[in-house]
Scaffold this motif. Structure first.
Motif, mmCIF file in Angstrom:
data_model
loop_
_atom_site.group_PDB
_atom_site.id
_atom_site.type_symbol
_atom_site.label_atom_id
_atom_site.label_comp_id
_atom_site.label_asym_id
_atom_site.label_seq_id
_atom_site.Cartn_x
_atom_site.Cartn_y
_atom_site.Cartn_z
ATOM 1 N N MET A 1 -20.675 -2.222 17.573
ATOM 2 C CA MET A 1 -20.447 -2.909 18.833
ATOM 3 C C MET A 1 -20.846 -4.373 18.673
ATOM 4 O O MET A 1 -21.827 -4.696 18.054
ATOM 5 C CB MET A 1 -21.287 -2.237 19.929
ATOM 6 N N LYS A 2 -20.049 -5.247 19.279
ATOM 7 C CA LYS A 2 -20.331 -6.684 19.185
ATOM 8 C C LYS A 2 -21.475 -7.060 20.116
ATOM 9 O O LYS A 2 -21.611 -6.525 21.187
ATOM 10 C CB LYS A 2 -19.074 -7.461 19.554
ATOM 11 N N GLU A 3 -22.279 -7.994 19.705
ATOM 12 C CA GLU A 3 -23.421 -8.431 20.518
ATOM 13 C C GLU A 3 -23.392 -9.945 20.616
ATOM 14 O O GLU A 3 -23.742 -10.638 19.672
ATOM 15 C CB GLU A 3 -24.724 -7.956 19.877
ATOM 16 N N ASN A 4 -22.915 -10.477 21.735
ATOM 17 C CA ASN A 4 -22.860 -11.920 21.967
ATOM 18 C C ASN A 4 -22.188 -12.676 20.829
ATOM 19 O O ASN A 4 -22.701 -13.657 20.331
ATOM 20 C CB ASN A 4 -24.265 -12.489 22.214
ATOM 21 N N THR A 5 -21.016 -12.203 20.412
ATOM 22 C CA THR A 5 -20.275 -12.898 19.375
ATOM 23 C C THR A 5 -19.179 -13.724 20.019
ATOM 24 O O THR A 5 -18.890 -13.586 21.204
ATOM 25 C CB THR A 5 -19.639 -11.899 18.379
ATOM 26 N N LEU A 6 -18.537 -14.553 19.241
ATOM 27 C CA LEU A 6 -17.430 -15.352 19.734
ATOM 28 C C LEU A 6 -16.113 -14.588 19.668
ATOM 29 O O LEU A 6 -15.106 -15.060 20.153
ATOM 30 C CB LEU A 6 -17.331 -16.658 18.944
ATOM 31 N N ASP A 7 -16.074 -13.415 19.069
ATOM 32 C CA ASP A 7 -14.864 -12.617 18.954
ATOM 33 C C ASP A 7 -14.516 -12.038 20.321
ATOM 34 O O ASP A 7 -15.241 -11.219 20.862
ATOM 35 C CB ASP A 7 -15.079 -11.493 17.939
ATOM 36 N N PRO A 8 -13.381 -12.450 20.916
ATOM 37 C CA PRO A 8 -13.044 -11.981 22.258
ATOM 38 C C PRO A 8 -12.387 -10.602 22.279
ATOM 39 O O PRO A 8 -12.092 -10.089 23.346
ATOM 40 C CB PRO A 8 -12.061 -13.050 22.737
ATOM 41 N N GLU A 9 -12.155 -10.012 21.139
ATOM 42 C CA GLU A 9 -11.443 -8.744 21.080
ATOM 43 C C GLU A 9 -12.407 -7.565 21.105
ATOM 44 O O GLU A 9 -13.105 -7.297 20.134
ATOM 45 C CB GLU A 9 -10.598 -8.667 19.800
ATOM 46 N N TYR A 10 -12.458 -6.871 22.231
ATOM 47 C CA TYR A 10 -13.255 -5.658 22.385
ATOM 48 C C TYR A 10 -12.303 -4.497 22.582
ATOM 49 O O TYR A 10 -11.274 -4.638 23.246
ATOM 50 C CB TYR A 10 -14.162 -5.733 23.618
ATOM 51 N N THR A 11 -12.643 -3.341 22.051
ATOM 52 C CA THR A 11 -11.851 -2.154 22.335
ATOM 53 C C THR A 11 -12.328 -1.541 23.646
ATOM 54 O O THR A 11 -13.442 -1.824 24.109
ATOM 55 C CB THR A 11 -11.984 -1.096 21.216
ATOM 56 N N ILE A 12 -11.496 -0.704 24.232
ATOM 57 C CA ILE A 12 -11.882 0.001 25.457
ATOM 58 C C ILE A 12 -13.140 0.823 25.186
ATOM 59 O O ILE A 12 -14.062 0.868 26.004
ATOM 60 C CB ILE A 12 -10.728 0.887 25.972
ATOM 61 N N GLY A 13 -13.232 1.453 24.018
ATOM 62 C CA GLY A 13 -14.418 2.235 23.662
ATOM 63 C C GLY A 13 -15.679 1.394 23.647
ATOM 64 O O GLY A 13 -16.734 1.827 24.119
ATOM 65 N N GLU A 14 -15.580 0.164 23.107
ATOM 66 C CA GLU A 14 -16.742 -0.729 23.078
ATOM 67 C C GLU A 14 -17.163 -1.122 24.494
ATOM 68 O O GLU A 14 -18.356 -1.160 24.803
ATOM 69 C CB GLU A 14 -16.435 -1.983 22.252
ATOM 70 N N ILE A 15 -16.200 -1.385 25.349
ATOM 71 C CA ILE A 15 -16.525 -1.729 26.733
ATOM 72 C C ILE A 15 -17.164 -0.541 27.441
ATOM 73 O O ILE A 15 -18.177 -0.689 28.139
ATOM 74 C CB ILE A 15 -15.266 -2.202 27.491
ATOM 75 N N ILE A 16 -16.608 0.653 27.263
ATOM 76 C CA ILE A 16 -17.185 1.852 27.874
ATOM 77 C C ILE A 16 -18.611 2.055 27.380
ATOM 78 O O ILE A 16 -19.518 2.342 28.170
ATOM 79 C CB ILE A 16 -16.309 3.090 27.605
ATOM 80 N N ASP A 17 -18.833 1.893 26.080
ATOM 81 C CA ASP A 17 -20.186 2.035 25.530
ATOM 82 C C ASP A 17 -21.149 1.049 26.178
ATOM 83 O O ASP A 17 -22.271 1.407 26.548
ATOM 84 C CB ASP A 17 -20.188 1.825 24.015
ATOM 85 N N ARG A 18 -20.723 -0.194 26.321
ATOM 86 C CA ARG A 18 -21.605 -1.213 26.910
ATOM 87 C C ARG A 18 -21.869 -0.929 28.375
ATOM 88 O O ARG A 18 -22.988 -1.062 28.853
ATOM 89 C CB ARG A 18 -21.002 -2.598 26.741
ATOM 90 N N LEU A 19 -20.830 -0.533 29.103
ATOM 91 C CA LEU A 19 -21.002 -0.271 30.529
ATOM 92 C C LEU A 19 -21.800 0.998 30.796
ATOM 93 O O LEU A 19 -22.452 1.110 31.839
ATOM 94 C CB LEU A 19 -19.640 -0.186 31.226
ATOM 95 N N SER A 20 -21.778 1.940 29.865
ATOM 96 C CA SER A 20 -22.486 3.206 30.085
ATOM 97 C C SER A 20 -24.000 3.022 30.142
ATOM 98 O O SER A 20 -24.710 3.909 30.603
ATOM 99 C CB SER A 20 -22.114 4.229 29.020
ATOM 100 N N ALA A 21 -24.496 1.870 29.722
ATOM 101 C CA ALA A 21 -25.938 1.598 29.783
ATOM 102 C C ALA A 21 -26.385 1.239 31.200
ATOM 103 O O ALA A 21 -27.581 1.186 31.464
ATOM 104 C CB ALA A 21 -26.292 0.459 28.830
ATOM 105 N N PHE A 22 -25.439 1.004 32.108
ATOM 106 C CA PHE A 22 -25.762 0.568 33.465
ATOM 107 C C PHE A 22 -25.627 1.714 34.457
ATOM 108 O O PHE A 22 -24.938 2.701 34.217
ATOM 109 C CB PHE A 22 -24.838 -0.582 33.884
ATOM 110 N N ASP A 23 -26.264 1.543 35.590
ATOM 111 C CA ASP A 23 -26.183 2.494 36.694
ATOM 112 C C ASP A 23 -24.722 2.612 37.143
ATOM 113 O O ASP A 23 -24.059 1.615 37.401
ATOM 114 C CB ASP A 23 -27.052 1.968 37.845
ATOM 115 N N ARG A 24 -24.203 3.837 37.228
ATOM 116 C CA ARG A 24 -22.809 4.063 37.610
ATOM 117 C C ARG A 24 -22.516 3.591 39.030
ATOM 118 O O ARG A 24 -21.359 3.367 39.387
ATOM 119 C CB ARG A 24 -22.443 5.533 37.463
ATOM 120 N N ASP A 25 -23.536 3.425 39.855
ATOM 121 C CA ASP A 25 -23.338 2.970 41.228
ATOM 122 C C ASP A 25 -23.491 1.456 41.381
ATOM 123 O O ASP A 25 -23.372 0.933 42.492
ATOM 124 C CB ASP A 25 -24.323 3.683 42.167
#
Length: 97
Positions: A1-25
């Motif tokens: 998973m990218k961490e504060n990189t300049l690469d703007p290309e994220y996969t849907i899986g990477e976004i889901i992984d990052r968002l899963s760390a937050f409260d679903r509400d």
């Protein structure tokens, strides 16, 4: 998973992984335009196929600009430098009233 990189290309899986760390509400908002940082509501999600045959998913801004992005968020995104107010000098009294 990218961490504060300049690469703007994220996969849907990477976004889901990052968002899963937050409260679903938690409320989701988009930070837009680093030079004039504003927050927006999110809108439609659509997909298409690019010229290389890859599926690309787009998240549109919801059309509602909520106002300036909180300064702490702009700093966390590294869009703005942390700025502290300059120290105040104590002024001496200047005459009688």
């Amino acid at each position: 998973m990218k961490e504060n990189t300049l690469d703007p290309e994220y996969t849907i899986g990477e976004i889901i992984d990052r968002l899963s760390a937050f409260d679903r509400d938690a409320i989701f908002r988009m930070a837009v335009n680093p030079l004039f940082a504003m927050e927006h509501t999110a809108g439609a999600v659509v997909s298409t196929v690019d010229p290389q045959g890859r599926t690309v998913v787009y998240l549109a801004e919801g059309g509602e600009q909520l106002g300036p992005l909180p300064k702490s968020v702009a700093v966390d995104l590294t869009w703005h430098e942390p700025v502290e107010a300059p120290p105040r000098r104590r002024r001496s009294a200047t005459g009688n009233l």
